[in-house]
Enzyme design. Structure first.
Site, PDB file in Angstrom:
ATOM      1  N   GLU A 114      13.928 -40.421-114.381  1.00  0.00           N
ATOM      2  CA  GLU A 114      14.958 -40.127-115.376  1.00  0.00           C
ATOM      3  C   GLU A 114      14.604 -38.936-116.258  1.00  0.00           C
ATOM      4  O   GLU A 114      15.342 -38.597-117.175  1.00  0.00           O
ATOM      5  CB  GLU A 114      15.203 -41.363-116.256  1.00  0.00           C
ATOM      6  CG  GLU A 114      15.889 -42.502-115.541  1.00  0.00           C
ATOM      7  CD  GLU A 114      17.224 -42.083-114.953  1.00  0.00           C
ATOM      8  OE1 GLU A 114      18.075 -41.571-115.692  1.00  0.00           O
ATOM      9  OE2 GLU A 114      17.415 -42.268-113.728  1.00  0.00           O
ATOM     10  N   ARG A 152       8.906 -12.182-105.133  1.00  0.00           N
ATOM     11  CA  ARG A 152       9.498 -11.039-104.440  1.00  0.00           C
ATOM     12  C   ARG A 152       9.623  -9.818-105.342  1.00  0.00           C
ATOM     13  O   ARG A 152       9.727  -8.694-104.871  1.00  0.00           O
ATOM     14  CB  ARG A 152      10.885 -11.399-103.894  1.00  0.00           C
ATOM     15  CG  ARG A 152      10.871 -12.549-102.915  1.00  0.00           C
ATOM     16  CD  ARG A 152      12.240 -12.888-102.370  1.00  0.00           C
ATOM     17  NE  ARG A 152      12.564 -12.034-101.235  1.00  0.00           N
ATOM     18  CZ  ARG A 152      13.336 -10.970-101.264  1.00  0.00           C
ATOM     19  NH1 ARG A 152      13.873 -10.592-102.414  1.00  0.00           N
ATOM     20  NH2 ARG A 152      13.573 -10.270-100.193  1.00  0.00           N
ATOM     21  N   ASP A 167      18.428  -6.217-102.904  1.00  0.00           N
ATOM     22  CA  ASP A 167      18.937  -7.554-102.633  1.00  0.00           C
ATOM     23  C   ASP A 167      20.247  -7.811-103.366  1.00  0.00           C
ATOM     24  O   ASP A 167      20.592  -7.112-104.321  1.00  0.00           O
ATOM     25  CB  ASP A 167      17.926  -8.613-103.083  1.00  0.00           C
ATOM     26  CG  ASP A 167      16.773  -8.757-102.103  1.00  0.00           C
ATOM     27  OD1 ASP A 167      16.940  -8.336-100.950  1.00  0.00           O
ATOM     28  OD2 ASP A 167      15.723  -9.284-102.507  1.00  0.00           O
TER      29      ASP A 167
END
Length: 228
Positions: A114, A152, A167
């Site tokens: 939780e 990256r 990208d």
């Protein structure tokens, strides 16, 4: 770049980071990925790190003591950021990734059940980040998404840093389409402009394709781009 991951399942992190581009980045020293298991810091002889919630309710809550002690065991570098992976956090995007990539160290806190005892937030005061408006069984997958995305952006991870610069989302648009050999497959041909060697025309073609693709697939990004 150093990643320190607080997780009850260190093998999940270690296994993912032992393949492909991340493996090469670790082996070359561009990044390091360390895991810290809060179970190693619990005072309970059964290595328990969770308990029932005060006030009642379903599920179990992660206890403050093992998580705070685990966190305080980590040697923090000068330029360090602590991130709690949480569905309550700010949505992860490329801009956030760029900012995180400027740090020397990112400490990642993976939750389960939780969630965390609120006092963990009160004491550690982490930055909370979410990978989307949905709930997973644990924070390891979001942590790996963040490690992968940030890595990256770190010089040396990819063969060419330009690969990250081009990208999707890096300029606010989706990435243009890519092609490789053969020139024709099942009647579908590579666009002639990509074969003529004219880099200016190729750049214009790719930009226009990015615009068209973004407008079609992500009109929200397209509208935001137009107003920049």
């Amino acid at each position: 770049m150093r990643f320190d991951v607080m997780t009850l399942f260190p093998e999940m992190i270690e296994n993912y980071c032992s393949f492909s581009i991340l493996k090469r980045a670790v082996e070359s020293g561009v990044i390091s990925v360390n895991t810290i298991n809060p179970r190693d810091f619990t005072l309970d002889k059964h290595k328990k790190v969770d308990d029932t919630p005060y006030g009642g309710g379903a599920g179990m809550v992660l206890m403050a003591q093992p998580y705070v002690d685990a966190y305080e065991s980590i040697i923090r570098l000068e330029n360090s950021i602590t991130v709690m992976l949480s569905p309550q956090g700010e949505p992860l995007n490329d801009s956030i990734v760029d900012g995180l990539a400027k740090a020397e160290q990112i400490i990642l806190m993976c939750g389960h059940y939780e969630g965390f005892d609120e006092r963990i937030r009160d004491i550690i005061k982490p930055r909370e980040i979410s990978i989307g408006d949905f709930v997973l069984t644990g924070g390891e997958l979001p942590a790996l998404c963040l490690i992968d995305a940030v890595s990256r952006k770190v010089e040396g991870t990819l063969g060419k840093i330009e690969s990250a610069d081009e990208d999707s989302f890096s300029n606010g648009l989706l990435e243009y389409p890519h092609y490789t050999k053969p020139r024709e497959y099942r009647g579908l041909k590579v666009p002639d402009v990509l074969l003529n060697g004219n880099h200016k025309e190729i750049a214009e073609f790719r930009f226009n394709m990015s615009l068209e693709r973004t407008k079609k697939k992500r009109p929200d990004l397209y509208e935001r781009y137009k107003t920049k």
